[in-house]
Design a protein around this motif. Structure first.
Motif: not given
Length: 667
Positions: A189-190, A193-194, A197, A238, A272, A275-276, A279
C-alpha cells in the motif's frame, strides 16, 4: 501394446468454452427475410437489422431477451442481499467473546472478588453500539483464552474486509495471515500510494511501474500492462466501494468508521486505504463515486462482497445500455461478451456471440451494403434472393389454387433459355442430348450394371431444354401507396407482390419490360429497391389518373411490345393531376377526378393494353367502381386475400402471356 514411433493417440476432453465447433452456422436466409419484411414495412435496413437482432430468430435469444435477464439479475442482487454482513459477523464474534468471558469469570475461583465484580460490571454495561463496545474492549485484559481469540478475530476480520473492499479476494487470501503477511500488505500500500502520487505529478516512469509490479504483481490478478490499466482496475473497485458505503444506512456507516481503527489493530491501514481512495478519485473523477443502491434482502454481505455486488450492478447497468443499442453509433461489437458470461453464464454468452456473428455475416455477405450517404441498404444480391423466395411462395399458392403442377415459370415455347429440366408427360420441348446421356451413364454406374451391356436410356434420364417466348410484353404494375394501404395492413403484401413479379420478369422473361408505378397523392415510376424501401406517409389521395398517365408513357416507349396493365388498389380515386402539374384532392370522389381517370384509362386501353384490377378490401363503393371500369375496357377485377395477392398478380401476368403467346411451361 506399444505404439510405433510417430503414432499419435487422439485424446478427447470436456468442452470448456469458446465458439462451439458443432454449432450450426447462422441462418442468413431467415435473417434476410425478417429484415426485408421490416424494410417493406417502412424501416430502414439499419433499423430493420437492429430490430431483428433485438428480437432474435427462431429458437435464438435476441438482445431484448438478454436485457431482460440482465434486469432480472440486477433485481435479484438487490432483493436477496443487504450490506450488514460485516457488522453482523462482528456483533456475533463480540457476543461470543463476552459470553466466553462471563463463563470464565464465573468459574475462576482463584480470582479476587473485587476484580471479578469489576469485570462483570464492564461486561454488563457495554454500549449497545457494536463499534463502541469493541472500542471500549480494545484494551481489556481478557481472562478467557477463547474470548481473547474471538476478539482478535474481530480485528482480523475488519482488516481483511477493509482490504477486500479495495482489492478483491483479500478476505480469503489473508485468512490466517501472519504478521509478516500483513507487513507485506502495508508495504504494498505504501509503494502503491507513492507510485500513484508520482503519476499525479507526472514524475513516474515505465521503470517505476515495472519495479512495482516486480515486487507486488502477485497482488494484482488483473495483470495490468501499464499504470493506466492498474489505475482503471483499482478505481472501478474503489468507486464501487464508495457507492456501497453510500448504500448503507447512516448508522451502519458510523459503526464502520468507528470500527475501522481496529482493523488489524493498526489505524495505519485505514490511513493508507484513505490515501489510496483519494488518489484514485482524483485521477478518475469521471467514475460514479456518489451513487447508491437499495439493497433490501435478508442475506448479509461483507464489505468486500458488498463492493463486488455493487460492481456487478454497475457491470449489469453497462450491459443493459450496450444491449439496448439505443445510443448514437451503437454496434453489436460494443457488447462485452466476457461480462455477459460473468453475469449470465455460458449460454447467454453464446447467444450474444451468435448475434454478433450474424450481424457481421449480414454486413460481409453482400446482402447489405452502405449507400452513398453512409446508410445501410439491401444489396441487389439481397433483392434477388428475396425476390426468388417471394416468387416461389407465389408459385406455390398459384399451383395450389389452379391444381397445376409446380410452377417453374420458365417461359413459353420458343427461344432457349440455356436451362434444362426433367421431362414430364406432355412436354414438347427438344431433348438436351448431352444431359440425357450423362444421366443414363451415371444411373448405370450407380446401379452397378454390367459394363459390357449397351447403354439404355430410360424416361427418368431424359431432360428437355427450357424455352422462352419470343414475343415480348410491356407490363405496368400500378400499386396504390395511399396511407390506407399501410393503415389496413396492405403495405407489405403490396411490396412482396411487386418483388415477386419483378424477379419473375428479370430472371425468366428478360425480354419483357416492367414498370413499377406507385400512386398516392402523386404517382411516380420507381425502381424495385426504391419501392421496397418506401415508407408509408400519412398523406391523403389516390391519384390513379396520374398513374395511368405514366403507364401510357411507358407503353408509348415500347410500341412493339404487347401492353399489360395491372392495378392494385384499395380505394376509389380521390385525386387527379392538373395541367400545371399539381395534384388536386377531394373526398369523396369529385366528378372531375372521375372524368379524368376514366378518360385516361380509355387512352391506355386504346393502345391495346389488357387490364386487370386487384381489389383489396370489401368496400362496396370500390367494388362497384372497379366493376364498371373493367366492363368499360374489357378487363376484369379480382379480389384476392392479402396472402394470395402475389400469386394473383403473377398468375394474371402469366395468363396474359399464355393467351397471347402459347402455353406457359409449368415444368
Amino acid at each position: 501394446m506399444p505404439h510405433s514411433p510417430g503414432h499419435r493417440r487422439s485424446r478427447y476432453g470436456r468442452y470448456t468454452g469458446g465458439p462451439d465447433p458443432l454449432a450450426p452456422p447462422v441462418d442468413l436466409a431467415e435473417a434476410l427475410d425478417a429484415i426485408a419484411e421490416e424494410v417493406m414495412a417502412g424501416y430502414s435496413p439499419e433499423q430493420a437489422l437492429r430490430e431483428y437482432l433485438r428480437r432474435g430468430g427462431r429458437g435464438r435469444e435476441g438482445y431484448d431477451d438478454l436485457a431482460r435477464r440482465v434486469a432480472e439479475r440486477r433485481r435479484e442482487l438487490l432483493q436477496r442481499h443487504n450490506l450488514g454482513g460485516t457488522l453482523r459477523d462482528i456483533k456475533k464474534l463480540l457476543d461470543d467473546a463476552v459470553l466466553d468471558e462471563r463463563k470464565q469469570l464465573a468459574r475462576d475461583v482463584t480470582m479476587d472478588d473485587t476484580d471479578r465484580a469489576f469485570r462483570e460490571m464492564q461486561m454488563d454495561n457495554l454500549p449497545t453500539s457494536t463499534a463502541a463496545a469493541v472500542n471500549e474492549l480494545s484494551g481489556y485484559d481478557w481472562q478467557s483464552t477463547d474470548a481473547r481469540e474471538k476478539f482478535e478475530q474481530i480485528k482480523d476480520l475488519l482488516g481483511r474486509e477493509m482490504l477486500d473492499q479495495q482489492f478483491s479476494g483479500m478476505k480469503q487470501a489473508l485468512e490466517g495471515a501472519t504478521d509478516e503477511d500483513r507487513a507485506a500488505i502495508r508495504e504494498m500500500l505504501t509503494d502503491l500510494n507513492e507510485l500513484l502520487e508520482k503519476h499525479r505529478r507526472g514524475e513516474d516512469t515505465d521503470e517505476d511501474f515495472a519495479e512495482f509490479m516486480a515486487r507486488h504483481g502477485d497482488q494484482f490478478p488483473e495483470n495490468p500492462r501499464n499504470i493506466d490499466e492498474l489505475i482503471d482496475a483499482l478505481a472501478q473497485r474503489s468507486a464501487a466501494a464508495q457507492r456501497m458505503l453510500n448504500s448503507m444506512t447512516e448508522e451502519q456507516r458510523r459503526e464502520l468508521m468507528e470500527l475501522s481503527a481496529q482493523a488489524f489493530g493498526s489505524p495505519e491501514l485505514m490511513d493508507q486505504l484513505g490515501a489510496l481512495a483519494g488518489n484514485l478519485q482524483a485521477m478518475r473523477p469521471d467514475l460514479d463515486w456518489s451513487g447508491s443502491e437499495d439493497f433490501s434482502g435478508e442475506q448479509g454481505l461483507g464489505l468486500g462482497d458488498g463492493t463486488g455486488a455493487v460492481q456487478d450492478i454497475a457491470e449489469l447497468d453497462a450491459l443493459s445500455e450496450q444491449l439496448s443499442q439505443a445510443y448514437s453509433g451503437a454496434r453489436p461489437s460494443d457488447i462485452d461478451l466476457e461480462a455477459i458470461n460473468r453475469q449470465l453464464g455460458d449460454e447467454a454468452s453464446v447467444s450474444a456471440e451468435t448475434l454478433a456473428q450474424l450481424e457481421r455475416a449480414m454486413r460481409e455477405s453482400g446482402l447489405l451494403r452502405n449507400g452513398a450517404d453512409g446508410s445501410l441498404r439491401l444489396s441487389p444480391q439481397a433483392m434477388r434472393r428475396l425476390g426468388k423466395t417471394l416468387l416461389n411462395d407465389a408459385a406455390k399458392n398459384l399451383t395450389a389454387r389452379s391444381g397445376a403442377r409446380d410452377a417453374q415459370l420458365a417461359g413459353a415455347s420458343g427461344e432457349q433459355t440455356g436451362a434444362t429440366r426433367p421431362w414430364e408427360f406432355g412436354d414438347t420441348q427438344p431433348w438436351d442430348v448431352t444431359r440425357t446421356v450423362t444421366n443414363a451413364l451415371q444411373r448405370t454406374a450407380a446401379e452397378g450394371s454390367d459394363a459390357s451391356n449397351r447403354l439404355r436410356i430410360e424416361v427418368r434420364d431424359v431432360e428437355v431444354v427450357e424455352t422462352e417466348a419470343r414475343t415480348q410484353s410491356a407490363v405496368a404494375l400500378l400499386v396504390d401507396t395511399s396511407f390506407s394501404m399501410a393503415a389496413e395492413g396492405r403495405w407489405v403484401p403490396m411490396k412482396r407482390t411487386a418483388l415477386a413479379l419483378h424477379h419473375l420478369v428479370s430472371t425468366r422473361f428478360r425480354g419483357d419490360e416492367l414498370a413499377l408505378i406507385s400512386f398516392g397523392r402523386l404517382a411516380m415510376n420507381m425502381g424495385i429497391d426504391e419501392l421496397t424501401a418506401l415508407p408509408p406517409v400519412h398523406e391523403q389521395g389516390t391519384n390513379l389518373h396520374h398513374g395511368l398517365l405514366l403507364a401510357e408513357r411507358f407503353f408509348a416507349r415500347h410500341p412493339s411490345m404487347d401492353p399489360t396493365l395491372l392495378i392494385v388498389t384499395d380505394g376509389e380515386p380521390t385525386a387527379h393531376l392538373e395541367e400545371q402539374g399539381h395534384s388536386w384532392f377531394d373526398w369523396p370522389t369529385h366528378p372531375e377526378t372521375l372524368r379524368r381517370t376514366v378518360t385516361q384509362l380509355d387512352r391506355v386501353t386504346r393502345r391495346g393494353a389488357r387490364t386487370t384490377f386487384f381489389r383489396l378490401g370489401d368496400d362496396p363503393g370500390l367494388k362497384n367502381f372497379l366493376d364498371q371500369l373493367a366492363d368499360r375496357v374489357g378487363g376484369r377485377v379480382t379480389a384476392p386475400d392479402l396472402d394470395d395477392l402475389g400469386a394473383a398478380v403473377v398468375g394474371e401476368y402469366l395468363r396474359f402471356r399464355e393467351s397471347g403467346y402459347g402455353e406457359v411451361d409449368w415444368g
